[in-house]
Design a protein around this motif. Structure first.
Motif, short mmCIF file in Angstrom:
data_model
loop_
_atom_site.label_atom_id
_atom_site.label_comp_id
_atom_site.label_asym_id
_atom_site.label_seq_id
_atom_site.Cartn_x
_atom_site.Cartn_y
_atom_site.Cartn_z
N THR A 157 25.02 36.49 33.45
CA THR A 157 23.85 36.04 34.21
C THR A 157 24.24 34.96 35.21
N CYS A 158 25.10 34.06 34.78
CA CYS A 158 25.54 32.99 35.67
C CYS A 158 26.31 33.53 36.87
N ILE A 159 27.18 34.49 36.61
CA ILE A 159 27.96 35.07 37.71
C ILE A 159 27.03 35.71 38.74
N GLY A 160 25.95 36.30 38.27
CA GLY A 160 24.98 36.91 39.18
C GLY A 160 24.31 35.92 40.09
N LYS A 161 24.34 34.63 39.76
CA LYS A 161 23.71 33.59 40.57
C LYS A 161 24.65 33.04 41.65
N ILE A 162 25.93 33.40 41.59
CA ILE A 162 26.89 32.89 42.59
C ILE A 162 26.59 33.53 43.94
N THR A 163 26.41 32.72 44.96
CA THR A 163 26.00 33.24 46.27
C THR A 163 27.17 33.76 47.09
N ASP A 164 28.35 33.19 46.91
CA ASP A 164 29.53 33.66 47.63
C ASP A 164 30.02 34.95 46.98
N THR A 165 30.02 36.06 47.73
CA THR A 165 30.33 37.36 47.15
C THR A 165 31.77 37.48 46.67
N LYS A 166 32.70 36.81 47.36
CA LYS A 166 34.11 36.88 46.94
C LYS A 166 34.32 36.14 45.63
N ILE A 167 33.74 34.96 45.52
CA ILE A 167 33.84 34.19 44.28
C ILE A 167 33.17 34.95 43.14
N GLN A 168 32.03 35.55 43.43
CA GLN A 168 31.32 36.32 42.42
C GLN A 168 32.15 37.51 41.93
N THR A 169 32.76 38.24 42.86
CA THR A 169 33.57 39.40 42.50
C THR A 169 34.77 39.02 41.64
N LEU A 170 35.45 37.95 42.02
CA LEU A 170 36.61 37.50 41.25
C LEU A 170 36.21 37.05 39.86
N ALA A 171 35.10 36.33 39.78
CA ALA A 171 34.62 35.86 38.48
C ALA A 171 34.23 37.03 37.59
N LYS A 172 33.59 38.03 38.17
CA LYS A 172 33.17 39.21 37.40
C LYS A 172 34.39 39.99 36.90
N GLY A 173 35.38 40.19 37.78
CA GLY A 173 36.58 40.91 37.38
C GLY A 173 37.33 40.20 36.27
N ALA A 174 37.48 38.88 36.39
CA ALA A 174 38.18 38.11 35.37
C ALA A 174 37.41 38.12 34.05
N THR A 175 36.09 38.11 34.13
CA THR A 175 35.26 38.15 32.93
C THR A 175 35.39 39.48 32.21
N TRP A 176 35.35 40.56 32.95
CA TRP A 176 35.50 41.89 32.33
C TRP A 176 36.82 41.97 31.56
N LEU A 177 37.89 41.51 32.20
CA LEU A 177 39.20 41.58 31.54
C LEU A 177 39.29 40.58 30.38
N GLY A 178 38.65 39.42 30.54
CA GLY A 178 38.63 38.45 29.46
C GLY A 178 37.86 38.96 28.26
N ASN A 179 36.75 39.65 28.52
CA ASN A 179 35.98 40.25 27.43
C ASN A 179 36.79 41.32 26.72
N ASP A 180 37.61 42.05 27.48
CA ASP A 180 38.48 43.07 26.89
C ASP A 180 39.38 42.48 25.80
N GLU A 181 39.79 41.23 26.02
CA GLU A 181 40.71 40.59 25.07
C GLU A 181 40.04 40.28 23.74
N THR A 182 38.71 40.35 23.69
CA THR A 182 37.99 40.06 22.45
C THR A 182 37.54 41.34 21.75
N HIS A 183 37.74 42.49 22.39
CA HIS A 183 37.28 43.76 21.83
C HIS A 183 38.35 44.46 21.00
N TYR A 184 37.90 45.26 20.05
CA TYR A 184 38.82 46.05 19.23
C TYR A 184 39.59 47.04 20.09
#
Length: 227
Positions: A157-184
């Protein structure tokens, strides 16, 4: 650079010259140089063809401290596994990043320390946590979002509030991969921790660049307003 050390082969009760990749910098002080060889051993629990362990005692002529380099491999192909004791060199972030999110720097460097120590299963989780602090602090400190709202919101939800599209995209990509590290089971197995670090590093650069642009813009505007 290669280095040749005369090590004691315990099982054969004899000394043998072994060539390995020299330690590039001291694990204590991180200064590059040529450490002094103090001694070492070749240890094998199996046949030599399956690989042997090398324990090499070295002395840093800069900080005057000893450390142990551990290698493993077969004849002519030994890989450095670790140097002990380890004092990982921290990443120094821009002052602006430290001012808006000091906890990000602390958590990121703890994750880096885990990576340096070979704790691979914990590394991605740590980098992902550092990202959450950076994103939330960025929204509170830079975009001036409501602090209580941001603190209680999910990272997505927080990432969705970022107004700069480049910062938002990088944060989303890093989050997806970071979440992967917690999954089975990983959803993006073709991406490893290297990409999480790359996305966070670039995100930090964009945040610093955005702040520099605002500073330059304020400078120009203040001069234009002067008669």
């Amino acid at each position: 650079m290669k280095a040749t050390y005369n090590l004691y082969y315990q099982s054969k009760q004899a000394f043998k010259d072994i060539e390995v990749d020299e330690i590039e910098s001291c694990p204590h002080c991180h200064v590059a140089g040529h450490p002094h060889f103090e001694g070492g051993y070749i240890v094998s629990n199996h046949e030599e063809t399956t690989g042997v362990h090398l324990f090499i005692i070295l002395y840093c002529t800069v900080c005057k401290k000893h450390f142990i380099a551990k290698y493993f491999g077969v004849s002519g192909n030994y890989k450095l596994e670790y140097a002990f004791p380890s004092n990982p060199k921290p990443i120094i972030f821009d002052n602006f990043i430290n001012s808006i999110s000091p906890q990000f720097s602390i958590i990121y460097n703890q994750a880096k320390q885990a990576e340096d120590l070979g704790l691979s299963e914990l590394v991605g989780i740590g980098y992902r946590k550092s990202l959450e602090f950076l994103v939330k602090d960025y929204l509170i400190q830079v975009q001036e979002e409501n602090e209580q709202t941001i603190k209680s919101a999910t990272l997505g939800t927080c990432i969705g509030k970022i107004t700069d599209t480049k910062i938002q995209t990088l944060a989303k990509g890093a989050t997806w991969l970071g979440n992967d590290e917690t999954h089975y089971e990983k959803r993006h197995p073709e991406y490893d921790v290297t990409y999480i670090k790359l996305f966070i590093k670039t995100l930090v650069e964009f945040i610093v660049g955005e702040n520099a642009f605002i500073e330059a813009q304020n400078l120009i505007n203040s001069n234009q307003s002067n008669p």
